[in-house]
Design a protein around this motif. Structure first.
Motif, short mmCIF file in Angstrom:
data_model
loop_
_atom_site.label_atom_id
_atom_site.label_comp_id
_atom_site.label_asym_id
_atom_site.label_seq_id
_atom_site.Cartn_x
_atom_site.Cartn_y
_atom_site.Cartn_z
N GLY A 5 43.84 -51.44 1.04
CA GLY A 5 43.75 -52.86 1.33
C GLY A 5 44.30 -53.16 2.70
O GLY A 5 44.99 -52.35 3.32
N SER A 6 44.02 -54.35 3.19
CA SER A 6 44.52 -54.74 4.50
C SER A 6 46.03 -54.87 4.51
O SER A 6 46.67 -54.83 5.55
N ASP A 7 46.64 -55.01 3.32
CA ASP A 7 48.09 -55.12 3.20
C ASP A 7 48.79 -53.76 3.16
O ASP A 7 50.01 -53.69 3.00
N HIS A 10 47.18 -49.10 -1.58
CA HIS A 10 46.00 -48.25 -1.81
C HIS A 10 45.85 -47.96 -3.29
O HIS A 10 46.80 -48.05 -4.07
N GLY A 36 37.82 -57.87 4.23
CA GLY A 36 38.59 -57.89 5.47
C GLY A 36 38.77 -56.54 6.11
O GLY A 36 37.82 -55.86 6.43
N ASP A 37 40.03 -56.17 6.26
CA ASP A 37 40.40 -54.97 6.97
C ASP A 37 40.62 -53.79 6.02
O ASP A 37 41.37 -52.88 6.33
N SER A 38 39.97 -53.80 4.86
CA SER A 38 40.14 -52.70 3.91
C SER A 38 39.36 -51.47 4.39
O SER A 38 38.46 -51.57 5.21
N ARG A 75 46.67 -46.17 10.86
CA ARG A 75 46.60 -47.63 10.95
C ARG A 75 47.75 -48.19 11.79
O ARG A 75 47.56 -49.14 12.55
N ASP A 78 46.84 -47.43 15.39
CA ASP A 78 45.48 -47.82 15.76
C ASP A 78 44.65 -46.60 16.16
O ASP A 78 43.92 -46.63 17.15
N SER A 107 34.61 -49.14 6.75
CA SER A 107 35.24 -50.45 6.83
C SER A 107 34.16 -51.53 6.70
O SER A 107 33.10 -51.41 7.33
#
Length: 117
Positions: A5-7, A10, A36-38, A75, A78, A107
């Motif tokens: 998840g973006s948070d 997992h 989103g960013d998952s 992550r 980056d 993604s």
């Protein structure tokens, strides 16, 4: 496979059928909602079974926890998560993998982020 998840949380995804290549079998389907960013991260067994011998002579595996650490690290910096997973597995095994090693990262925002092997 793993769904991140973006948070940063997992979930490890269970199998939907037997190992590929073992004859004719039925395979199930699973629908996943990616937001989103998952990231959806799928690896071959050569990644999770990358191993090294400990000081006591026993073998330890890179495993799912190694995949999670590599994706989390990628992550934070980056970096390319697929390349990070494969490089981390190889480093864990002392630079030599004894089986196929491939990671595919998808993604919903950018499509296929990378395929490394």
């Amino acid at each position: 496979g793993f769904l991140f998840g973006s948070d940063g949380r997992h979930v490890q995804l269970g199998p939907t059928g037997p190992v590929l290549g073992l004859g004719l079998h039925s395979f199930g389907q699973r629908a996943l909602r990616l937001l989103g960013d998952s990231l959806l991260v799928v690896v071959t067994d050569g990644v999770t079974e990358a191993r090294r011998r400990g000081d006591d002579g026993t073998w330890s595996f890179f495993g799912g926890s190694g995949v999670v650490r590599a994706v989390d690290g990628a992550r934070r910096t980056d970096s390319d998560p697929a390349r990070a997973v494969c490089a981390s597995a190889a480093a864990y095994a002392g630079g030599t993998l004894s089986d196929d090693a491939c990671a595919v990262v998808f993604s919903p925002v950018g499509g296929i982020a990378a395929i490394a092997g």
